[in-house]
Design an enzyme around this catalytic site. Sequence first.
Site, mmCIF file in Angstrom:
data_model
loop_
_atom_site.group_PDB
_atom_site.id
_atom_site.type_symbol
_atom_site.label_atom_id
_atom_site.label_comp_id
_atom_site.label_asym_id
_atom_site.label_seq_id
_atom_site.Cartn_x
_atom_site.Cartn_y
_atom_site.Cartn_z
ATOM 1 N N ASP A 123 -4.350 -7.256 6.713
ATOM 2 C CA ASP A 123 -3.700 -8.362 6.008
ATOM 3 C C ASP A 123 -3.864 -9.675 6.761
ATOM 4 O OD1 ASP A 123 -2.052 -7.894 8.167
ATOM 5 O OD2 ASP A 123 -0.204 -7.748 7.005
ATOM 6 N N ASN A 164 0.829 -1.209 0.000
ATOM 7 C CA ASN A 164 0.000 0.000 0.000
ATOM 8 C C ASN A 164 0.862 1.257 0.000
ATOM 9 O OD1 ASN A 164 -2.477 -1.274 -0.017
ATOM 10 N ND2 ASN A 164 -2.735 -1.201 2.188
ATOM 11 N N ASP A 190 -4.793 -3.990 -2.662
ATOM 12 C CA ASP A 190 -6.022 -4.778 -2.786
ATOM 13 C C ASP A 190 -5.826 -5.953 -3.739
ATOM 14 O OD1 ASP A 190 -7.254 -3.059 -1.021
ATOM 15 O OD2 ASP A 190 -8.370 -1.964 -2.564
#
Length: 190
Positions: free
Chosen positions: A37, A2, A11
């Site tokens: 996660d 990210n 994603d």
Amino acid sequence: VNDTKGHEAGDELLKQVGGRLVGAVGSAGLVARLGGDEFTVLLHPVSNPKEGVAAASAIHRSLSEPFEVDGEMVVIGASIGLAYPEIGVNESELLRRADAAMYAAKANGGSTRSATYHPEMDEGERRRGRLAAEFKKALEREELELAYQPLVVADTGEIAGAEALLRWTHREMGAVNTATILELAETSDR
């Protein structure tokens, strides 16, 4: 992912991880993403702990292969906590036990990929809870210190920059491990 490639890439990685988990456990497993996660895998039936350990090994093998995200190869790590149902243990407690085992696997670093719950892990969980509460107080009391470590070019001895390190000396426990501080900071709601 990210931070370096953006949330869309993160994603996409999560989708790929979920797909590999489903592939690793097959029809004997149910895979669910809890958030962030973290995933949970429910296996049924499991007739003995060796089957759980074998499933954890299959998951690790599956996740150890690089992922392709945004045209680049990404390698991830995984810590697995194993917990088994017992009479009188509800789903929530089973999940809590698996979580405690996962944290134990994380605490053992790279040498341990998975850990199986045992009651002694509850003390580690209580300690982590106490540390999380103390961490919030440390923030309020400004007990955290920033230390700078120079980055030196080996050939010339020239200082090329500095690394900022967060330090916390707990009033009772002394110096708190940097990895613990990072874990607390990542999970803190402050």
